[in-house]
Structure formats: C-alpha cells, structure tokens
Design a protein around this motif. Structure first.
Motif, PDB file in Angstrom:
ATOM      1  N   GLU A  38      38.176  38.594 -15.816  1.00 58.61           N
ATOM      2  CA  GLU A  38      39.578  38.791 -16.130  1.00 58.61           C
ATOM      3  C   GLU A  38      40.178  37.495 -16.663  1.00 58.61           C
ATOM      4  O   GLU A  38      39.688  36.398 -16.396  1.00 58.61           O
ATOM      5  CB  GLU A  38      40.365  39.253 -14.887  1.00 58.61           C
ATOM      6  CG  GLU A  38      40.064  40.670 -14.451  1.00 58.61           C
ATOM      7  CD  GLU A  38      38.844  40.772 -13.564  1.00 58.61           C
ATOM      8  OE1 GLU A  38      38.345  39.732 -13.102  1.00 58.61           O
ATOM      9  OE2 GLU A  38      38.388  41.904 -13.337  1.00 58.61           O
ATOM     10  N   LYS A  39      41.254  37.634 -17.405  1.00 62.32           N
ATOM     11  CA  LYS A  39      41.911  36.506 -18.050  1.00 62.32           C
ATOM     12  C   LYS A  39      42.275  35.409 -17.050  1.00 62.32           C
ATOM     13  O   LYS A  39      41.974  34.229 -17.277  1.00 62.32           O
ATOM     14  CB  LYS A  39      43.165  37.000 -18.768  1.00 62.32           C
ATOM     15  CG  LYS A  39      43.929  35.934 -19.510  1.00 62.32           C
ATOM     16  CD  LYS A  39      45.137  36.557 -20.201  1.00 62.32           C
ATOM     17  CE  LYS A  39      45.934  35.516 -20.952  1.00 62.32           C
ATOM     18  NZ  LYS A  39      47.131  36.119 -21.581  1.00 62.32           N
ATOM     19  N   GLU A  40      42.923  35.766 -15.945  1.00 60.95           N
ATOM     20  CA  GLU A  40      43.372  34.768 -14.972  1.00 60.95           C
ATOM     21  C   GLU A  40      42.186  34.018 -14.372  1.00 60.95           C
ATOM     22  O   GLU A  40      42.229  32.806 -14.180  1.00 60.95           O
ATOM     23  CB  GLU A  40      44.203  35.424 -13.859  1.00 60.95           C
ATOM     24  CG  GLU A  40      45.521  35.981 -14.330  1.00 60.95           C
ATOM     25  CD  GLU A  40      45.432  37.351 -14.998  1.00 60.95           C
ATOM     26  OE1 GLU A  40      44.330  37.963 -15.018  1.00 60.95           O
ATOM     27  OE2 GLU A  40      46.461  37.798 -15.528  1.00 60.95           O
ATOM     28  N   HIS A  41      41.122  34.747 -14.084  1.00 58.04           N
ATOM     29  CA  HIS A  41      39.906  34.138 -13.541  1.00 58.04           C
ATOM     30  C   HIS A  41      39.357  33.121 -14.530  1.00 58.04           C
ATOM     31  O   HIS A  41      39.035  31.985 -14.174  1.00 58.04           O
ATOM     32  CB  HIS A  41      38.887  35.244 -13.254  1.00 58.04           C
ATOM     33  CG  HIS A  41      37.640  34.765 -12.589  1.00 58.04           C
ATOM     34  ND1 HIS A  41      36.627  34.122 -13.274  1.00 58.04           N
ATOM     35  CD2 HIS A  41      37.238  34.835 -11.298  1.00 58.04           C
ATOM     36  CE1 HIS A  41      35.659  33.823 -12.438  1.00 58.04           C
ATOM     37  NE2 HIS A  41      36.007  34.237 -11.225  1.00 58.04           N
ATOM     38  N   PRO A 134      44.353  33.897  -7.873  1.00 56.51           N
ATOM     39  CA  PRO A 134      45.311  33.832  -8.973  1.00 56.51           C
ATOM     40  C   PRO A 134      46.469  34.817  -8.823  1.00 56.51           C
ATOM     41  O   PRO A 134      47.572  34.547  -9.282  1.00 56.51           O
ATOM     42  CB  PRO A 134      44.493  34.143 -10.215  1.00 56.51           C
ATOM     43  CG  PRO A 134      43.169  34.614  -9.758  1.00 56.51           C
ATOM     44  CD  PRO A 134      43.031  34.311  -8.308  1.00 56.51           C
ATOM     45  N   GLU A 135      46.228  35.949  -8.186  1.00 57.68           N
ATOM     46  CA  GLU A 135      47.282  36.952  -8.035  1.00 57.68           C
ATOM     47  C   GLU A 135      48.368  36.476  -7.072  1.00 57.68           C
ATOM     48  O   GLU A 135      49.557  36.560  -7.373  1.00 57.68           O
ATOM     49  CB  GLU A 135      46.680  38.271  -7.533  1.00 57.68           C
ATOM     50  CG  GLU A 135      47.674  39.404  -7.520  1.00 57.68           C
ATOM     51  CD  GLU A 135      47.025  40.728  -7.166  1.00 57.68           C
ATOM     52  OE1 GLU A 135      47.710  41.555  -6.555  1.00 57.68           O
ATOM     53  OE2 GLU A 135      45.842  40.923  -7.496  1.00 57.68           O
ATOM     54  N   ARG A 137      48.614  33.363  -6.150  1.00 62.32           N
ATOM     55  CA  ARG A 137      48.847  31.956  -6.494  1.00 62.32           C
ATOM     56  C   ARG A 137      48.779  31.083  -5.236  1.00 62.32           C
ATOM     57  O   ARG A 137      49.678  30.322  -4.929  1.00 62.32           O
ATOM     58  CB  ARG A 137      50.154  31.783  -7.238  1.00 62.32           C
ATOM     59  CG  ARG A 137      50.097  32.535  -8.558  1.00 62.32           C
ATOM     60  CD  ARG A 137      51.054  32.058  -9.536  1.00 62.32           C
ATOM     61  NE  ARG A 137      50.845  32.821 -10.778  1.00 62.32           N
ATOM     62  CZ  ARG A 137      51.300  32.441 -11.922  1.00 62.32           C
ATOM     63  NH1 ARG A 137      51.979  31.331 -12.026  1.00 62.32           N
ATOM     64  NH2 ARG A 137      51.075  33.158 -12.990  1.00 62.32           N
ATOM     65  N   PHE A 170      48.228  26.517 -11.296  1.00 66.48           N
ATOM     66  CA  PHE A 170      48.771  27.846 -11.581  1.00 66.48           C
ATOM     67  C   PHE A 170      49.705  27.845 -12.789  1.00 66.48           C
ATOM     68  O   PHE A 170      49.941  28.886 -13.399  1.00 66.48           O
ATOM     69  CB  PHE A 170      49.451  28.426 -10.348  1.00 66.48           C
ATOM     70  CG  PHE A 170      48.469  28.721  -9.230  1.00 66.48           C
ATOM     71  CD1 PHE A 170      47.325  29.462  -9.479  1.00 66.48           C
ATOM     72  CD2 PHE A 170      48.706  28.261  -7.946  1.00 66.48           C
ATOM     73  CE1 PHE A 170      46.427  29.742  -8.468  1.00 66.48           C
ATOM     74  CE2 PHE A 170      47.796  28.532  -6.926  1.00 66.48           C
ATOM     75  CZ  PHE A 170      46.657  29.279  -7.182  1.00 66.48           C
ATOM     76  N   LEU A 173      48.325  29.447 -15.804  1.00 70.53           N
ATOM     77  CA  LEU A 173      48.451  30.902 -15.958  1.00 70.53           C
ATOM     78  C   LEU A 173      49.742  31.266 -16.678  1.00 70.53           C
ATOM     79  O   LEU A 173      49.792  32.233 -17.434  1.00 70.53           O
ATOM     80  CB  LEU A 173      48.405  31.586 -14.590  1.00 70.53           C
ATOM     81  CG  LEU A 173      47.107  31.421 -13.796  1.00 70.53           C
ATOM     82  CD1 LEU A 173      47.247  32.093 -12.439  1.00 70.53           C
ATOM     83  CD2 LEU A 173      45.924  31.979 -14.560  1.00 70.53           C
ATOM     84  N   ASP A 174      50.798  30.490 -16.440  1.00 70.54           N
ATOM     85  CA  ASP A 174      52.085  30.760 -17.093  1.00 70.54           C
ATOM     86  C   ASP A 174      52.047  30.463 -18.586  1.00 70.54           C
ATOM     87  O   ASP A 174      52.759  31.077 -19.367  1.00 70.54           O
ATOM     88  CB  ASP A 174      53.196  29.916 -16.444  1.00 70.54           C
ATOM     89  CG  ASP A 174      53.397  30.299 -14.986  1.00 70.54           C
ATOM     90  OD1 ASP A 174      53.184  31.470 -14.636  1.00 70.54           O
ATOM     91  OD2 ASP A 174      53.771  29.405 -14.195  1.00 70.54           O
TER      92      ASP A 174
END
Length: 176
Positions: A38-41, A134-135, A137, A170, A173-174
C-alpha cells in the motif's frame, strides 16, 4: 473431521533456492506471504531507508529493506527495514541478530501475526524492534513485555545518536 486444508510443508533448502515476488517469510516449513504494497507502507519504508542511509556514517549503521533474516533454524523473516551495526560481516542472508528490525503495519496485519514476528526478532537477540502504524500514526518500541509508545514521540536507540521523530516521519504521508 476438518475440511480446512493443511499447508504444504516445504524444506528449508527449497525455500532458500526459490524466488518469491514479493519475498515470503518461512515459518516452520510453511511459506507465509507478507502484507505490503500500500502507498502509506511504501512511503514510510522509503522514509526509514532514506533516514538511516543518509545517517549511516554518523550512526555507524547499515540499512537494508526487505532482507531475509534467519531468526531460528526453521524460521526466516523479511523485516520491512533491517539495520545492522557498520562492519558486520555476513553473506546473502543475515543470520546474526541485527541492531534493529522495523515493521510497518498494513491494514491486513493482525496483532497476533505482528506479535509473532516481533517475538521471533527478540528471540534471536535483536536489540531493538519498532512497529509503526501508518493508519493510527503511532510508533511502538517492542519488548517481551509488549508494545510501548515512546513518551516524547521519538523512536530512539539508547546510547546512540539514532532518533526518529514520529511527527516528521508521518509528515511524509501528508506530502503524498
């Protein structure tokens, strides 16, 4: 009588001679797929790699994404990030305890499964294990006692200059 199929056992030699895309864990004869992609990972894995690679001389470390680590005679894990002390000599598969293993959670990960991975790293003598979600944070420092959030929001290795500020991590991610 159970209708649930039993996993096929694979010899260690066959696992080591095979190539998996993405690479898979090997746990007591069973090939286990890892949750990732996944993108965040991917963003967090890249950020960790960049941070450790950029500071490798100062921190006296080497960093490896998705490296096979033999945690016991019948178990191989592939941490998202593996960090060793500089100068550690090894070939192809890491069989000595690393300084740090980092796992980045994916939505499909379960606490039982991640705890088993953490326990494997600790049992082999890995000095530090971090889990990052990541979810939520959040980041966790893992030990045999459990998962603890760092009080100051900084993942660190005591006695070293290694520090990862979770809010900065984190923030990546933003930006995505």
């Amino acid at each position: 009588m159970s209708a649930i199929p039993q996993p096929v056992k694979v010899p260690v030699a066959e696992y080591l001679a095979s190539s998996y895309r993405p690479d898979c864990d090997y746990v007591d004869g069973v090939i286990e797929e890892r949750n990732l992609g996944e993108k965040e990972h991917s963003i967090l894995q890249g950020a960790f790699y960049f941070l450790f690679h950029s500071n490798r001389k100062q921190w006296q470390t080497e960093v490896y994404p998705e490296l096979r680590v033999q945690v016991s005679a019948t178990r191989f894990r592939i941490p998202d990030i593996t960090v060793t002390r500089s100068g550690l000599k090894w070939e192809r598969i890491l069989r000595e305890a690393p300084l740090l293993c980092i796992e980045i959670l994916s939505p499909e990960d379960t606490m039982a499964r991640i705890r088993q991975r953490v326990d494997d790293y600790l049992a082999m003598g890995t000095e530090h294990v971090w889990v990052v979600d990541p979810e939520l944070r959040k980041g966790y420092v893992c030990s045999s006692r459990g998962f603890e959030e760092p009080e100051n929001g900084v993942l660190a290795i005591p006695g070293s200059e290694i520090q990862v500020v979770l809010s900065e991590l984190f923030a990546e991610l933003d930006r995505a």
